[in-house]
Design an enzyme around this catalytic site. Structure first.
Site, mmCIF file in Angstrom:
data_model
loop_
_atom_site.group_PDB
_atom_site.id
_atom_site.type_symbol
_atom_site.label_atom_id
_atom_site.label_comp_id
_atom_site.label_asym_id
_atom_site.label_seq_id
_atom_site.Cartn_x
_atom_site.Cartn_y
_atom_site.Cartn_z
ATOM 1 N N ILE A 24 28.427 46.907 40.279
ATOM 2 C CA ILE A 24 28.696 45.611 38.722
ATOM 3 C C ILE A 24 28.766 44.433 38.620
ATOM 4 O O ILE A 24 28.914 43.744 38.078
ATOM 5 C CB ILE A 24 28.447 46.722 37.248
ATOM 6 C CG1 ILE A 24 30.166 47.389 37.485
ATOM 7 C CG2 ILE A 24 27.406 47.362 37.256
ATOM 8 C CD1 ILE A 24 30.167 47.989 35.865
ATOM 9 N N GLY A 25 30.774 44.600 39.679
ATOM 10 C CA GLY A 25 31.408 43.288 39.844
ATOM 11 C C GLY A 25 31.910 43.467 40.991
ATOM 12 O O GLY A 25 32.037 44.516 41.967
ATOM 13 N N SER A 26 32.603 42.298 41.603
ATOM 14 C CA SER A 26 33.370 42.706 42.632
ATOM 15 C C SER A 26 34.723 40.907 42.366
ATOM 16 O O SER A 26 34.132 40.367 41.708
ATOM 17 C CB SER A 26 33.036 42.541 43.759
ATOM 18 O OG SER A 26 32.358 41.761 44.753
ATOM 19 N N PHE A 29 39.570 41.243 44.616
ATOM 20 C CA PHE A 29 40.438 42.094 44.689
ATOM 21 C C PHE A 29 39.988 43.791 44.744
ATOM 22 O O PHE A 29 40.217 43.681 45.837
ATOM 23 C CB PHE A 29 42.187 42.450 44.540
ATOM 24 C CG PHE A 29 42.770 41.022 43.948
ATOM 25 C CD1 PHE A 29 43.869 41.054 45.215
ATOM 26 C CD2 PHE A 29 43.085 40.464 42.674
ATOM 27 C CE1 PHE A 29 44.224 39.839 44.668
ATOM 28 C CE2 PHE A 29 43.922 39.486 42.669
ATOM 29 C CZ PHE A 29 44.411 39.311 43.313
ATOM 30 N N LYS A 31 36.500 46.042 43.909
ATOM 31 C CA LYS A 31 34.886 46.879 43.846
ATOM 32 C C LYS A 31 34.472 46.717 42.764
ATOM 33 O O LYS A 31 35.281 47.763 42.180
ATOM 34 C CB LYS A 31 34.182 47.108 45.046
ATOM 35 C CG LYS A 31 32.836 47.482 44.866
ATOM 36 C CD LYS A 31 32.805 48.434 45.847
ATOM 37 C CE LYS A 31 32.446 47.167 46.985
ATOM 38 N NZ LYS A 31 31.104 47.159 48.457
ATOM 39 N N VAL A 32 33.334 46.506 41.234
ATOM 40 C CA VAL A 32 33.738 48.068 39.998
ATOM 41 C C VAL A 32 32.144 48.602 40.028
ATOM 42 O O VAL A 32 31.439 47.283 40.705
ATOM 43 C CB VAL A 32 33.992 46.739 39.225
ATOM 44 C CG1 VAL A 32 33.852 47.346 37.380
ATOM 45 C CG2 VAL A 32 35.478 46.217 38.719
ATOM 46 N N LYS A 47 37.100 50.552 38.965
ATOM 47 C CA LYS A 47 37.247 49.248 39.540
ATOM 48 C C LYS A 47 38.091 50.000 41.000
ATOM 49 O O LYS A 47 38.915 50.762 40.781
ATOM 50 C CB LYS A 47 38.249 48.313 38.736
ATOM 51 C CG LYS A 47 39.337 47.435 39.378
ATOM 52 C CD LYS A 47 39.921 46.593 38.007
ATOM 53 C CE LYS A 47 40.144 45.868 38.996
ATOM 54 N NZ LYS A 47 40.810 44.394 38.046
ATOM 55 N N ASP A 139 45.674 34.594 32.774
ATOM 56 C CA ASP A 139 44.357 33.898 33.393
ATOM 57 C C ASP A 139 43.354 33.779 32.735
ATOM 58 O O ASP A 139 41.930 34.399 32.913
ATOM 59 C CB ASP A 139 44.007 35.117 34.479
ATOM 60 C CG ASP A 139 43.478 34.084 35.713
ATOM 61 O OD1 ASP A 139 43.036 33.506 35.765
ATOM 62 O OD2 ASP A 139 43.177 35.621 36.394
HETATM 63 P P1 ADP Z 1 39.716 41.404 40.596
HETATM 64 O O1 ADP Z 1 40.743 41.644 39.305
HETATM 65 O O2 ADP Z 1 39.734 42.003 41.420
HETATM 66 O O3 ADP Z 1 39.298 39.932 40.360
HETATM 67 P P2 ADP Z 1 37.719 42.000 37.785
HETATM 68 O O4 ADP Z 1 38.568 42.857 36.969
HETATM 69 O O5 ADP Z 1 37.616 40.566 37.354
HETATM 70 O O6 ADP Z 1 38.305 42.042 39.674
HETATM 71 O O7 ADP Z 1 36.732 42.559 37.840
HETATM 72 C C1 ADP Z 1 34.805 41.673 39.061
HETATM 73 C C2 ADP Z 1 34.097 41.866 37.667
HETATM 74 O O8 ADP Z 1 33.897 43.147 37.996
HETATM 75 C C3 ADP Z 1 34.412 41.862 36.726
HETATM 76 O O9 ADP Z 1 34.126 39.620 37.440
HETATM 77 C C4 ADP Z 1 32.951 42.234 35.759
HETATM 78 O O10 ADP Z 1 31.778 41.186 36.267
HETATM 79 C C5 ADP Z 1 33.619 43.636 36.857
HETATM 80 N N1 ADP Z 1 33.759 44.218 35.732
HETATM 81 C C6 ADP Z 1 34.846 44.327 35.981
HETATM 82 N N2 ADP Z 1 35.885 45.306 34.142
HETATM 83 C C7 ADP Z 1 34.559 45.634 34.231
HETATM 84 C C8 ADP Z 1 33.755 46.838 33.049
HETATM 85 N N3 ADP Z 1 34.497 47.449 32.940
HETATM 86 N N4 ADP Z 1 32.693 46.440 32.691
HETATM 87 C C9 ADP Z 1 31.615 46.305 33.288
HETATM 88 N N5 ADP Z 1 31.808 44.549 34.470
HETATM 89 C C10 ADP Z 1 33.181 44.720 34.555
#
Ligand code: ADP
Length: 681
Positions: A24-26, A29, A31-32, A47, A139
């Site tokens: 659903i996202g990355s 660092f 992949k989520v 995560k 941030d």
């Molecule tokens: P990184 O630490 O690598 O930057 P993030 O924590 O920002 O990664 O997560 C990357 C992306 O994953 C986020 O921008 C969001 O789109 C998705 N994401 C992260 N945490 C959640 C969550 N709890 N629920 C839904 N999507 C999430």
């Protein structure tokens, strides 16, 4: 049955307690993935981080985990569990189905003052709490605010937060955060107070909510930083005098003249129409233990309530903590406080709080990547060379970009939408900028988040060197204009909108720019290099993530040429062939869906496919979904996103669902706008 309270020993722990679904996202660092906690049935976000890929960024993840364990607030994403193996880290988080606030803003073009106020009060609430706990976030940006199922905001990404030992009044030194949101004192390398810098970022964020673009913006980071240090920005004419005043109070170059979070709590703009200050205290304080949840868990574990409570109070952030917090979340949403008792149909055995047996056939890990996948469906989306969703790539490293499927095939998605196609960029050498950064890190491999390290020795004006421009990075300055990503926002007046944004997107000149910047970096010996991931201008300013894993992944994709298209087609599983015949998905209109006004999905798909090569976007296509990527000159993925052609119910038109998976949010906005407007959608 005795309770196992051992430290998680391996990533298999994850299989026991969670089912995993799509990515659903990355981020830089991680992949989520979407997951489901088996015992409560609750959805979670998982995560996933590979320690080897994290490299020197590992301390950042540790900082994030420690902070999230200490923070419990209605507007902060809750950490449920941490599973750590020798090679991987999994953070089990509260799932926020509404996506990023960033995507919400761009979908609406900008928000009305009323809607902005709703969100901004929640941001103030979260930040007042964060500061009250002695942390600075450092941030803040709309990509780090997620929307939950109730349309409330949840703050994420505490990897750059700081908790000064002497309290938040103590000065910090590390320059971090996202350049566009960074306070002047921070980018100048001065000592700064974390909470004051957070207020500046909140001001930039407030501007982005009200205007739909950034107050300080430029492709060139040096120019950007000069704009920030001057603190000059234009107020568009739709801002109310109250909004103009508040923005001015927050974006004061002198931090001592800046409004404080405490003052924001009952600021007239913030309390307008509410007539009450922001409630910032936690509605879920860590100390409180819920009796109903304890009872349910005690029954499940066949223990006394007292010993169950004692176990919960240890807050190990293991499966027991996760089960308690997820039960509590169910209760708070008015759902029954019940744990699953009977084994799942597909499982061989289940031992409720202890997890299920390890014989589940479809779950497996790969040993060379960080993804946990469920059968082939997930494999396909994650490993493009491992399944029918396959890259067909040019032979040989360094070979020129080329397309391997002829245009006729692309022109007919119904006939050939099994086809996949990617193009690959030329690979380059490590730039001087990277080498210099590496040297800096060698000198101080743990400089991440350690105060007083990064900037101590510099006595010059300190700016970060600009990152290499991505092939996709286009002209910004998204001045008020009707965006093709925008869904109708009736609350906004039309008169303030201009024409569609059609930023200049292209790779031409990007190499020259990189070379020039590399040369600059050699010359600028007394400039401290504050590195940030090259792919993100408004992403976090920090040490670049180790790219070893990325290279490996790129290698796997590049190496798959021999398979050839025919093999790809014969590899299609019956299920996939069916998916293609079934046509596009039928979905409801959502804010991440662009309505086209067209009724033929194949035509829309063709339009998109025909435009992508000219935008320097590599893509692979599966049915009506197109996975897109852009690369920098060094073979690193700078942006990943999906465009899915789908059918909408009301109105009955074709829509394009967009999802950003990786990369700078604003660059993504401009690129997708450009693709969709060039496709005449
Ligand atoms: P990184 O630490 O690598 O930057 P993030 O924590 O920002 O990664 O997560 C990357 C992306 O994953 C986020 O921008 C969001 O789109 C998705 N994401 C992260 N945490 C959640 C969550 N709890 N629920 C839904 N999507 C999430």
């Amino acid at each position: 049955m005795p309770v196992e309270r051992s430290e998680p020993r391996s990533a298999e722990e994850l299989h026991k307690y969670y089912e995993l679904y799509e990515t659903i996202g990355s981020g830089g660092f991680a992949k989520v993935k979407l997951g489901r906690h088996i015992l409560t049935g609750e959805k979670v976000a998982v995560k996933i981080m590979n320690k080897k890929d994290l490299g020197d960024d590992l301390p950042r993840v540790k900082v994030e985990m420690e902070a999230m364990k200490n923070l419990s607030h209605q507007h902060i994403c809750r950490l449920y569990q941490v599973i750590e193996s020798p090679t991987q880290i999994f953070m089990i988080l509260e799932y926020c189905p509404g996506g990023e606030l960033f995507d919400y803003i761009i979908a609406k073009d900008r928000l009305s003052e009323e809607e902005t106020r709703v969100f901004f009060r929640q941001i103030v609430s979260a930040m007042a709490y964060v500061h009250s706990q002695g942390y600075a976030h450092r941030d803040l940006k709309p990509e780090n605010l997620l929307i939950d199922g109730d349309h409330n905001l949840k703050l994420i990404d505490f990897g750059l937060c700081a908790k000064p030992k002497g309290g938040l009044g103590y000065e910090l030194m590390t320059c971090c955060g996202s350049p566009a949101y960074a306070a002047p004192e921070l980018i100048q390398g001065k000592a700064y107070i974390g909470s004051e810098a957070d207020v500046w970022s909140m001001g930039v964020l407030l501007f982005a909510l009200l205007c739909g673009y950034l107050p300080f913006d430029d492709d060139n980071c040096m120019v950007l930083y000069r704009k920030i240090t001057k603190g000059k920005y234009d107020n568009p004419n739709w801002l109310s005098p109250g909004s103009v005043l508040l923005l001015n109070q927050m974006m004061q170059v002198d931090p001592k003249r800046r409004v404080t979070v405490r003052q924001l709590l009952d600021h007239p703009w913030v309390t307008k129409d509410y007539n009450s200050p922001v409630e910032w205290y936690s509605q879920q304080p860590l100390g409180h233990i819920d009796e109903d949840c304890v009872t349910e868990m005690a029954v499940n574990m066949k223990r006394s309530r007292e010993s169950t409570t004692a176990l919960i109070r240890e807050w190990h952030y293991d499966h027991l903590t996760a089960t308690y917090l997820l039960l509590l979340s169910k209760k708070q949403r008015g759902k029954p406080v019940r744990l699953r008792r009977e084994p799942l149909a597909s499982e061989d055995a289940v031992s409720p709080l202890h997890g299920r047996s390890q014989t589940k056939k479809t779950l497996h890990f790969t040993d060379d990547d960080d993804a946990v996948v469920l059968g082939c469906v997930d494999l396909c989306s994650d490993y493009m060379d491992d399944c029918p969703w396959v890259s067909v790539t040019p032979k040989g490293a360094g070979e020129k970009t080329q397309r391997t499927i002829d245009d006729k095939r692309l022109a007919s998605p119904l006939v050939d939408n099994r086809c996949v196609q990617t193009t690959t960029p030329e690979k380059g050498h490590a730039p001087a900028q990277h080498r210099q950064e590496r040297k800096r890190r060698d000198r101080d491999p743990t400089c991440e988040n350690k105060e007083n390290v990064a900037l101590q020795e510099t006595d010059v004006e300190i700016f970060a060197l600009p990152p290499p421009r991505t092939p996709a990075s286009g002209k910004k300055h998204p001045r008020p204009g009707r965006s093709v990503l925008t869904t109708p926002n009736p609350s906004l007046s039309n008169g303030t909108r201009g024409t569609a944004l059609t930023p200049k997107v292209g790779g031409s000149g990007s190499k020259e720019l990189v070379k020039k910047k590399a040369a600059e970096s050699k010359e600028s010996t007394n400039l401290e290099i504050l590195a940030f991931s090259p792919e993100r201008r408004s992403r976090s300013l920090d040490m670049p993530a180790s790219d070893s894993g990325k290279k490996k992944r790129a290698g796997r994709v590049f190496g798959s040429l021999e398979r050839g298209l025919d093999k790809v087609i014969t590899m299609l599983t019956p299920g996939k062939r069916r998916a293609l015949r079934d046509g596009p998905r039928k979905i409801k209109a959502q804010y991440n869906v662009t309505l086209t006004g067209q009724t033929n999905p194949d035509q829309v798909l063709n339009q998109i496919l025909s435009v992508l090569p000219s935008k320097h976007v590599d893509f692979s296509q599966k049915g009506y979904t197109v996975k897109c990527r852009t690369w920098d000159d060094y073979g690193k993925v700078t942006m990943a996103f999906e465009l899915e052609v789908c059918l909408l119910h009301r109105p009955e038109v074709v829509g394009v669902r967009r999802q950003r998976l990786k990369g700078d949010a604003w660059v993504y906005k401009h690129l997708v706008e450009d693709i969709l407007s060039t496709s005449s959608i």
